[in-house]
Design a protein around this motif. Structure first.
Motif, PDB file in Angstrom:
ATOM      1  N   PHE A   1       0.831  -1.197   0.000  1.00  0.00           N
ATOM      2  CA  PHE A   1       0.000   0.000   0.000  1.00  0.00           C
ATOM      3  C   PHE A   1       0.874   1.259   0.000  1.00  0.00           C
ATOM      4  CE2 PHE A   1      -1.933  -3.366   2.636  1.00  0.00           C
ATOM      5  CZ  PHE A   1      -2.972  -3.724   1.778  1.00  0.00           C
ATOM      6  N   PRO A   2       1.506   1.565  -1.118  1.00  0.00           N
ATOM      7  CA  PRO A   2       2.409   2.714  -1.191  1.00  0.00           C
ATOM      8  C   PRO A   2       1.682   4.036  -0.949  1.00  0.00           C
ATOM      9  CG  PRO A   2       2.001   1.809  -3.373  1.00  0.00           C
ATOM     10  CD  PRO A   2       1.420   0.836  -2.391  1.00  0.00           C
ATOM     11  N   TYR A   3       2.461   5.005  -0.538  1.00  0.00           N
ATOM     12  CA  TYR A   3       1.917   6.322  -0.175  1.00  0.00           C
ATOM     13  C   TYR A   3       1.252   7.020  -1.346  1.00  0.00           C
ATOM     14  CZ  TYR A   3       2.051  11.341   0.890  1.00  0.00           C
ATOM     15  OH  TYR A   3       1.736  12.673   1.063  1.00  0.00           O
ATOM     16  N   GLU A   4       0.090   7.602  -1.070  1.00  0.00           N
ATOM     17  CA  GLU A   4      -0.604   8.504  -1.982  1.00  0.00           C
ATOM     18  C   GLU A   4      -1.015   9.733  -1.186  1.00  0.00           C
ATOM     19  OE1 GLU A   4      -3.879   6.704  -4.005  1.00  0.00           O
ATOM     20  OE2 GLU A   4      -2.719   4.940  -4.635  1.00  0.00           O
ATOM     21  N   LYS A   5      -0.660  10.888  -1.658  1.00  0.00           N
ATOM     22  CA  LYS A   5      -0.944  12.122  -0.933  1.00  0.00           C
ATOM     23  C   LYS A   5      -2.438  12.246  -0.647  1.00  0.00           C
ATOM     24  CE  LYS A   5      -0.078  17.103  -1.025  1.00  0.00           C
ATOM     25  NZ  LYS A   5       0.506  18.238  -1.797  1.00  0.00           N
ATOM     26  N   GLY A   6      -2.756  12.519   0.620  1.00  0.00           N
ATOM     27  CA  GLY A   6      -4.142  12.710   1.012  1.00  0.00           C
ATOM     28  C   GLY A   6      -4.868  11.432   1.387  1.00  0.00           C
ATOM     29  N   TYR A   7      -4.151  10.297   1.408  1.00  0.00           N
ATOM     30  CA  TYR A   7      -4.801   9.015   1.666  1.00  0.00           C
ATOM     31  C   TYR A   7      -4.133   8.269   2.829  1.00  0.00           C
ATOM     32  CZ  TYR A   7      -7.468   9.467  -2.650  1.00  0.00           C
ATOM     33  OH  TYR A   7      -8.336   9.898  -3.623  1.00  0.00           O
ATOM     34  N   LEU A   8      -4.950   7.619   3.668  1.00  0.00           N
ATOM     35  CA  LEU A   8      -4.435   6.749   4.719  1.00  0.00           C
ATOM     36  C   LEU A   8      -3.765   5.525   4.127  1.00  0.00           C
ATOM     37  CD1 LEU A   8      -7.571   6.755   7.043  1.00  0.00           C
ATOM     38  CD2 LEU A   8      -5.387   7.819   7.583  1.00  0.00           C
TER      39      LEU A   8
END
Length: 363
Positions: free
Chosen positions: A332-339
């Motif tokens: 679950f790589p980082y996405e801006k604005g998302y948990l």
């Protein structure tokens, strides 16, 4: 919760809070919501269990470390006032028990079961007893940061705190062979998380996770304020910690009254989360330990029973915090604005301007 008794009577003289775009992380009161989130633990595990050993002995408040007063926190006879410019020999020897005896009792248990723990290592503490860090690395455990000194950072100037952060990273790298991949303060300032991120970036050292959060039973991503205008933000992965299943509660009035209470509480927490996992919502559980607390013989058997109980269950992933972080970052790589991918963060931005209760509301 009541207002702290030590606030000034005339609160109009208190400086109003000002939001800092560099240091302040927004709150999220929603999280993953009613339907939770499936972390897809390895092997289809129903729960990920993280054992954490806090190693702080010798890094607490003491005049021997140049502090103005001695430590009173987390020892067998709490409640005394700090001794200003005087040694608290009884308290010091209580901490010494953790480094001389308690730590090795815990290490032997986890090595026997081949369960990997995360060592929250205070830099000053492992400088005084390097064998603790070296043994952890030798046996394949995770050594993370618990700051260079186990003290309060609330009123420390940012530049001084940054110097401490850098010294901690360098200390663990020197003793353990590599810098810490994760960080937990516990007694942090409002600036600490941003400063940790900043120092890691300046040193070119990867920060895989931060645990100064008690907000969830699952890892989650946060946006870093300082990355607001960056084209390729990296975010910060939070691996929540726990004061709930934590042996420090042997030393507080509302905590565990006996080893049986500790065992029952931790077992109940495990059973609840394990059941949720079996129902389709796998969770993560932290069991937090201190060498001078659970390392005492009378309490240790409760921990041994917990380890044996967990070992009797199927589909349990006992993992270090770095292993959990590596799994989550890959899946679950980082996405801006998302948990996590597909789960947007609900920042409570209105709390920034919420009207304080001690002032008259505007007309």
């Amino acid at each position: 919760m009541s207002t702290p008794y030590d606030l000034p009577t005339d609160t109009s003289k208190i400086k109003e809070f000002e939001w800092d775009d560099h240091y302040d992380f927004p709150r999220d009161l929603v999280g993953y919501g009613e339907n939770s989130f499936d972390p897809k633990w390895p092997g289809g595990a129903k729960i990920a269990v993280s054992f954490v050993i806090n190693y702080e002995e010798g890094a607490e408040h003491t005049v021997l470390n140049g502090d103005m007063h001695s430590e009173t926190h987390l020892w067998e006879a709490p409640g005394g006032a700090p001794k200003i410019q005087e040694r608290a020999v009884n308290i010091e020897s209580e901490y010494d028990y953790g480094s001389r005896s308690g730590v090795w009792r815990l290490f032997r248990l986890f090595n026997k079961f081949n369960y990997k723990y995360t060592l929250y290592a205070v830099g000053k503490a492992i400088e005084d007893n390097p064998a603790v860090g070296i043994s952890s690395v030798k046996n394949g455990h995770d050594v993370a940061s618990h700051a260079y000194r186990w003290i309060d950072y609330a009123n420390m100037p940012p530049e001084q705190e940054k110097a401490y952060i850098k010294k901690e990273i360098e200390t663990i790298a020197k003793i353990c062979g590599e810098p810490p991949k994760g960080w937990y303060y516990g007694r942090l300032s409002s600036r600490s998380q941003a400063l940790v991120w900043e120092v890691y970036k300046e040193m070119g050292v990867p920060l895989l996770w931060d645990s100064d959060s008690y907000a969830d039973d699952l890892p989650y991503w946060v946006d870093v304020p300082a990355e607001k205008n960056e084209k390729d933000p990296k975010g910060m992965l939070m691996i929540p910690y726990s004061y709930d299943c934590n042996d420090y509660k042997f030393n507080v009035p509302t905590g565990f009254g006996s080893p049986t209470h500790f065992y029952d509480h931790v077992k109940n927490a495990f059973d609840t989360l394990y059941e949720e996992g079996c129902e389709g919502s796998p969770k993560m559980m932290t069991i937090a330990l201190h060498c001078r607390c659970i390392g005492k013989p009378g309490r240790f058997m409760a921990l041994k029973r917990i380890v044996e109980y967990i070992a009797s269950k199927e589909n349990v992933w006992v993992a270090t915090r770095t292993q959990i972080a590596e799994h989550f970052r890959e899946k679950f790589p980082y996405e801006k604005g998302y948990l996590a991918p597909g789960v947007k963060r609900a920042e409570a931005s209105n709390t920034i301007n919420a009207w304080p209760a001690h002032k008259a509301a505007p007309v």
